[in-house]
Scaffold this motif. Structure first.
Motif, PDB file in Angstrom:
ATOM      1  N   PHE A 235       0.651  -1.239  -0.061  1.00  0.00           N
ATOM      2  CA  PHE A 235       0.151  -0.172  -0.053  1.00  0.00           C
ATOM      3  C   PHE A 235       0.937   1.368  -0.179  1.00  0.00           C
ATOM      4  CE2 PHE A 235      -2.845  -3.253   2.030  1.00  0.00           C
ATOM      5  CZ  PHE A 235      -3.810  -3.112   0.890  1.00  0.00           C
ATOM      6  N   GLY A 236       2.135   1.250   0.054  1.00  0.00           N
ATOM      7  CA  GLY A 236       3.096   2.350  -0.042  1.00  0.00           C
ATOM      8  C   GLY A 236       3.193   2.928  -1.616  1.00  0.00           C
ATOM      9  N   PHE A 237       2.697   1.623  -2.495  1.00  0.00           N
ATOM     10  CA  PHE A 237       2.825   2.082  -3.980  1.00  0.00           C
ATOM     11  C   PHE A 237       1.474   1.690  -4.669  1.00  0.00           C
ATOM     12  CE2 PHE A 237       6.819   0.121  -2.017  1.00  0.00           C
ATOM     13  CZ  PHE A 237       7.736   0.900  -2.640  1.00  0.00           C
ATOM     14  N   PHE A 238       0.608   1.189  -4.245  1.00  0.00           N
ATOM     15  CA  PHE A 238      -0.894   0.963  -4.721  1.00  0.00           C
ATOM     16  C   PHE A 238      -1.943   1.551  -3.766  1.00  0.00           C
ATOM     17  CE2 PHE A 238       2.087  -1.898  -6.988  1.00  0.00           C
ATOM     18  CZ  PHE A 238       1.655  -1.586  -8.293  1.00  0.00           C
ATOM     19  N   ASP A 239      -3.024   2.024  -4.327  1.00  0.00           N
ATOM     20  CA  ASP A 239      -4.126   2.515  -3.386  1.00  0.00           C
ATOM     21  C   ASP A 239      -3.922   3.271  -2.363  1.00  0.00           C
ATOM     22  OD1 ASP A 239      -6.884   1.783  -2.864  1.00  0.00           O
ATOM     23  OD2 ASP A 239      -6.317   0.844  -0.960  1.00  0.00           O
ATOM     24  N   GLY A 245      -5.367   6.606   4.770  1.00  0.00           N
ATOM     25  CA  GLY A 245      -4.212   5.934   4.459  1.00  0.00           C
ATOM     26  C   GLY A 245      -3.390   5.570   5.427  1.00  0.00           C
ATOM     27  N   ASP A 246      -3.596   6.271   6.812  1.00  0.00           N
ATOM     28  CA  ASP A 246      -2.726   6.376   7.761  1.00  0.00           C
ATOM     29  C   ASP A 246      -3.455   5.778   9.189  1.00  0.00           C
ATOM     30  OD1 ASP A 246      -0.751   6.437   9.895  1.00  0.00           O
ATOM     31  OD2 ASP A 246      -0.020   8.470   9.177  1.00  0.00           O
ATOM     32  N   GLU A 247      -3.538   4.615   9.544  1.00  0.00           N
ATOM     33  CA  GLU A 247      -4.319   4.232  10.777  1.00  0.00           C
ATOM     34  C   GLU A 247      -3.708   4.881  11.813  1.00  0.00           C
ATOM     35  OE1 GLU A 247      -1.289   0.830   9.631  1.00  0.00           O
ATOM     36  OE2 GLU A 247      -2.696   2.177   8.868  1.00  0.00           O
ATOM     37  N   SER A 248      -2.338   5.384  11.948  1.00  0.00           N
ATOM     38  CA  SER A 248      -1.741   6.079  13.303  1.00  0.00           C
ATOM     39  C   SER A 248      -2.188   7.334  13.361  1.00  0.00           C
ATOM     40  CB  SER A 248      -0.353   5.991  13.279  1.00  0.00           C
ATOM     41  OG  SER A 248       0.140   6.758  12.052  1.00  0.00           O
ATOM     42  N   ARG A 249      -2.903   8.029  12.304  1.00  0.00           N
ATOM     43  CA  ARG A 249      -3.335   9.500  12.535  1.00  0.00           C
ATOM     44  C   ARG A 249      -4.634   9.650  11.885  1.00  0.00           C
ATOM     45  NH1 ARG A 249      -0.932  13.287  10.101  1.00  0.00           N
ATOM     46  NH2 ARG A 249      -0.801  14.853  11.843  1.00  0.00           N
ATOM     47  N   VAL A 257      -8.889   2.235   5.858  1.00  0.00           N
ATOM     48  CA  VAL A 257      -7.428   2.628   5.568  1.00  0.00           C
ATOM     49  C   VAL A 257      -7.207   2.257   4.348  1.00  0.00           C
ATOM     50  CG1 VAL A 257      -5.304   2.114   6.212  1.00  0.00           C
ATOM     51  CG2 VAL A 257      -7.092   2.233   7.863  1.00  0.00           C
ATOM     52  N   HIS A 258      -7.704   1.022   3.746  1.00  0.00           N
ATOM     53  CA  HIS A 258      -7.168   0.773   2.262  1.00  0.00           C
ATOM     54  C   HIS A 258      -8.537   0.272   1.733  1.00  0.00           C
ATOM     55  CE1 HIS A 258      -3.442  -0.135   4.646  1.00  0.00           C
ATOM     56  NE2 HIS A 258      -3.146   0.947   3.759  1.00  0.00           N
TER      57      HIS A 258
END
Length: 499
Positions: A235-239, A245-249, A257-258
């Motif tokens: 998921f750093g390259f697709f979607d 996209g960041d579950e920590s924030r 998230v995805h």
């Protein structure tokens, strides 16, 4: 009064001559002569003192020179030698520090520690795993640029992760929810012993950025070919998505998230820790710098054995993605469309078949502090518990209420059950499962209908630039597309420290 050697010699000669009887010295002349002789004595004494000082300076100079030739310090060395050596040492230390700084130039290091507390309500009685859970996760990543190969820039990336606690994920998985990971931040290495807090190397990949045309003039290049291989997070390259996209924030539920088909439904086929080996080739065109576009092709090891380097490319996951950045009245947006093919996907009944699907990810800024986002996914070939998904939401910047660093996020998800899954019926267990997988109490069978629905809202409150806390509320209805399932609510609090 300065006397030369010649004048002194002449004076001495004159004084040694016999006195002329006719020229007797007067008292004034005698006094003048005595004064002259006294001054000569003073000059001789001063000259002797100067010669002594010169000899002392020569001795000190020789001592300094001898001291500087030796790298060691001693108590007998002149103060000047000690000072000079101290200056030389400081200069060497500065040069060493400068070399270290030069060697570290461009290195990027990031670290974060996140803790989540969640409590669920509306669940059936007798849940074995409990209705409240606490977990933490720590991440450290390092990006190391390498010396350029001609015009080619390349780098290494490494990511280490550790944590404890699975949150409420086990509880909702046992109850048959499609959104079985309401805490995407939960992590436990390989999901083994709850007492383990093991650090694992999640990602380790190499990337080369080749300016195009190859061997052209790099400053004029507006096209880049990026080649990446190693162990990575797909998921750093697709979607990717700026709003979710960041579950920590941002959102905690994995379906927000995805793309739910890729993540919650397991189409990516990652290992037990959420990573997999892969190769990505990406073409970036920035001829129009305000609206660049990119094409990406990825080949990944997937499945129980393919994701952990046992048979990585025997049945790979192939992904392609086209993305474009657009600007409307100066407000940027990112539009991505992608497709995937997995030669040995796993259906809901455990059988292996080819799986093919398509997805869409959009994030668009519509104001100085508002981002709208959406994802869509559809499984074209294969049978999963749900085969079509839609998520949408918005992120509001706190500048509208005088807290510019704060954020409110609101989103919802719709997960439509698959036709074959509805016809086959599904089972659940009210009381949860024991270690052997046996239902503790309250087993039931139902026929899914419609879709499971998820909604989430969070408020990210910034205490310092590195420390944020986020109250979070989730609403889940028709869990597992069960028309009789009660609605569930999850209240959570997340603390995130990031550097």
């Amino acid at each position: 009064m300065k006397l030369t050697k010649l004048s002194l010699a002449c004076m001495a000669t004159a004084l040694s001559l016999p006195a002329l009887p006719a020229l007797a010295a007067t008292p004034q002349e005698n006094t003048l002569l005595e004064q002259l002789m006294a001054r000569m004595e003073k000059l001789e004494a001063r000259n002797a003192e100067l010669e002594k000082q010169v000899q002392e300076l020569k001795g000190e100079s020789q001592a300094v020179a001898a001291g500087l030739e030796s790298p060691r310090l001693s108590e007998s060395e002149p103060e000047l030698t000690v000072r000079l050596k101290a200056v030389e040492k400081d200069q060497l230390n500065m040069k060493k520090a400068q070399k270290i700084a030069e060697s570290l130039d461009g290195i990027q290091v990031s670290a974060s520690l996140a803790t989540v507390a969640q409590r669920a309500s509306g669940l059936p009685q007798g849940i074995a795993n409990g209705k409240s859970q606490l977990n933490y996760r720590a991440d450290v990543s390092v990006e190391l640029p390498l010396a350029p190969l001609g015009d080619i820039d390349h780098k290494l990336f490494a990511h280490v992760r550790m944590g404890q606690g699975l949150g409420l994920n086990e509880t909702y998985s046992n109850l048959g929810y499609f959104s079985s990971a309401p805490n995407a931040l939960a992590f436990r290495a390989s999901g083994l012993n709850p007492d383990d807090s093991v650090a694992i190397l999640g990602q380790a990949w190499y990337q080369a950025a080749i300016p195009l045309p190859y061997l052209g003039f790099k400053p004029y290049s507006r096209e880049t070919l990026e080649l990446t291989f190693g162990k990575m997070d797909i998921f750093g390259f697709f979607d990717q998505n700026l709003g979710a996209g960041d579950e920590s924030r941002q959102f905690l539920n994995s379906v927000l998230v995805h793309n739910p088909l890729l993540d919650a439904a397991g189409e990516v086929g990652v290992d037990a820790n959420g990573f997999q080996p892969g190769f990505v080739a990406s073409y970036l065109n920035a001829t129009d710098k305000t609206q660049p576009w990119r094409l990406s092709l990825g080949l990944f090891g997937a499945g129980d054995r393919g994701s952990n380097y046992q048979r990585s490319l025997s049945s790979p996951l192939v992904m392609v993605q086209a993305e474009k950045q657009l600007s409307f009245d100066g407000l940027l947006g990112n539009y991505r469309v992608y497709a995937w093919n997995r030669s040995q996907g796993v259906d809901f009944d455990g059988s292996e078949k080819r799986h093919t699907g398509v997805g869409l990810s959009i994030d668009q800024r519509v104001g100085d502090g508002i981002i709208l986002f959406s994802r869509y996914g559809k499984l074209l070939k294969g049978e999963l518990p749900f085969n079509q998904t839609l998520t949408a939401g918005a992120e509001f910047n706190g500048s509208y209420w005088g807290r510019a660093a704060d954020v409110i996020g609101v989103a919802g998800a719709w997960l439509k059950s698959g036709k074959s899954y509805r016809l086959a019926g599904a089972g659940g267990c009210v009381g949860g499962f024991d270690d052997l997988g046996n239902c503790l109490a309250g087993a039931f069978t139902y026929f899914p209908q419609g879709a499971e629905k998820v909604a989430e809202i969070y408020y990210r409150y910034r205490i310092t630039p590195q420390f944020e806390i986020s109250p979070d509320v989730q609403f889940l209805s028709r869990g597992g597309a069960n028309p009789d399932a009660p609605s569930s609510r999850i209240f959570g609090l997340r603390a995130n420290i990031a550097y």
